[in-house]
Design an enzyme around this catalytic site. Structure first.
Site, mmCIF file in Angstrom:
data_model
loop_
_atom_site.group_PDB
_atom_site.id
_atom_site.type_symbol
_atom_site.label_atom_id
_atom_site.label_comp_id
_atom_site.label_asym_id
_atom_site.label_seq_id
_atom_site.Cartn_x
_atom_site.Cartn_y
_atom_site.Cartn_z
ATOM 1 N N ARG A 25 0.777 -1.400 0.017
ATOM 2 C CA ARG A 25 -0.044 0.148 0.085
ATOM 3 C C ARG A 25 0.926 1.192 -0.086
ATOM 4 N NH1 ARG A 25 -5.521 -1.782 2.666
ATOM 5 N NH2 ARG A 25 -5.980 -3.371 1.077
ATOM 6 N N ASP A 128 12.342 -14.026 17.484
ATOM 7 C CA ASP A 128 13.386 -14.054 18.176
ATOM 8 C C ASP A 128 13.836 -12.996 18.999
ATOM 9 O OD1 ASP A 128 13.518 -16.524 17.634
ATOM 10 O OD2 ASP A 128 15.233 -16.838 16.761
#
Ligand code: F6P
Length: 324
Positions: A25, A128
């Site tokens: 977008r 992580d």
């Protein structure tokens, strides 16, 4: 720059779709043509490249996984692989890339960008949270909440049966998920790869708990710890404590990688996706977009990959003090 492409690579993480949406977008908003490369670097090598429109990313902000799919490509780490990838990008007249992924993704991007000069900006997508140059990575918050939900549930049964549970969470070399889910879940001890927790300290913590009449305990173990994962740690503990103690192990595994992203991850992913596109259009190259102290910053791939992001000492202390 009139034509760019976006891809996801490495381990997927919740919020990657929200990031793809923001990239697409953002590009449409700036009147730049945008393509999606499917299956990360493997798809780049094979030319699995599709044009995207604003409509292609409708109704995905709430979805886990990645609509572009992901892979850990071995071929891209060969010169021939990267040459094929470059030829495919040339064929599709792609002038810039947005790479959504973690350490391995940016290592590949840095080499590729240096060899072939294709401008690339990264957005950090990994559960992580181990990337230098951003306070949080896309997917981390969702993974912590998934782990926390499991810890809460396990605590119920641990308490009913007076058991000790060793719960393994993900984080190959990183204890971020462990420390945050451990603090939020009130764990008796958290074992992270960043600091060595010897088995005798685990035994000591458990015995201290018993002396204070604790009947159940939760130990959160990051998968990459020096004493091994939860199963290995539990085995070592069994040998050192009275046989009467009832020990169970739960490894949460890939459940932490899926699910609808939290509001935090959707917003983070949206900011980073747009930040990556606008950075690329502003002339940023070979960098990762990140949010540090709530501000958008760009950090070179080199620093992102090579600099260490230390785990908060305050968090480590918090977990310890509050488990008395
Ligand atoms: O890097 C994200 C991660 O989920 C790590 O926490 C874990 O060690 C690894 O990926 C698992 O990788 P795979 O899905 O390839 O087994």
């Amino acid at each position: 720059m009139k034509r760019i492409a976006v891809f996801t690579s490495g381990g997927d993480s919740p919020g990657m779709n929200a990031c793809i949406r923001a990239v697409v977008r953002g590009a449409v908003y700036h009147e730049v043509e945008v393509f999606g490369i499917r299956r990360g670097y493997d798809g780049m090598i094979r030319g699995d490249i599709v044009q995207m429109t604003s409509h292609s990313v409708s109704n995905i902000i709430q979805k886990g996984g990645t609509i572009l799919k992901s892979a850990r490509s071995k071929e891209f780490f060969t010169k021939e692989g990267r040459q094929s990838a470059y030829e495919q990008l040339q064929k599709h007249e792609i002038e810039g890339l947005v790479a959504i992924g973690g350490n391995g993704t940016f290592t590949g991007a840095e080499i590729f960008c240096t060899e072939f000069g294709i401008p690339t900006v990264g957005a950090p997508g990994t559960i992580d949270n181990d990337l230098f140059g951003t306070d949080y990575t896309i997917g981390f918050d969702t993974a912590v909440n998934t782990a926390l939900d499991a810890i809460d549930k396990i605590r119920d049964t641990a308490d009913s049966h007076d058991r000790i549970f060793f719960i393994e969470v993900m984080g190959r070399d990183s204890g971020y998920i462990a420390i945050q889910s451990g603090i939020a879940g009130g764990a008796e001890l958290v074992m992270v790869p960043e600091t060595f927790t010897p088995i005798k300290e685990v035994v000591h913590t458990l015995k201290q708990g018993w002396s204070r009449s604790k009947t159940s305990s939760i130990i959160v173990v990051a998968e990459g710890g020096e004493e091994g994962g939860a199963a290995q740690v539990a085995e070592k503990i069994k040998k050192q404590v009275d046989g009467e103690v009832d020990i169970r192990v739960t490894a949460l595994g890939h459940v932490q990688r899926g699910g609808a992203p939290t509001a935090y991850d959707r917003i983070l992913a949206s900011r980073l996706g747009l930040g990556a596109v606008e950075g690329l259009l502003d002339g940023q190259r070979n960098v990762m977009a990140g949010i540090v102290n709530n501000r958008l910053v760009y950090t070179s791939f080199h620093d992102t990959i090579h600099k260490n992001k230390p785990i908060s000492k305050e968090f480590l202390r918090l977990a310890k003090v509050l488990s008395v």
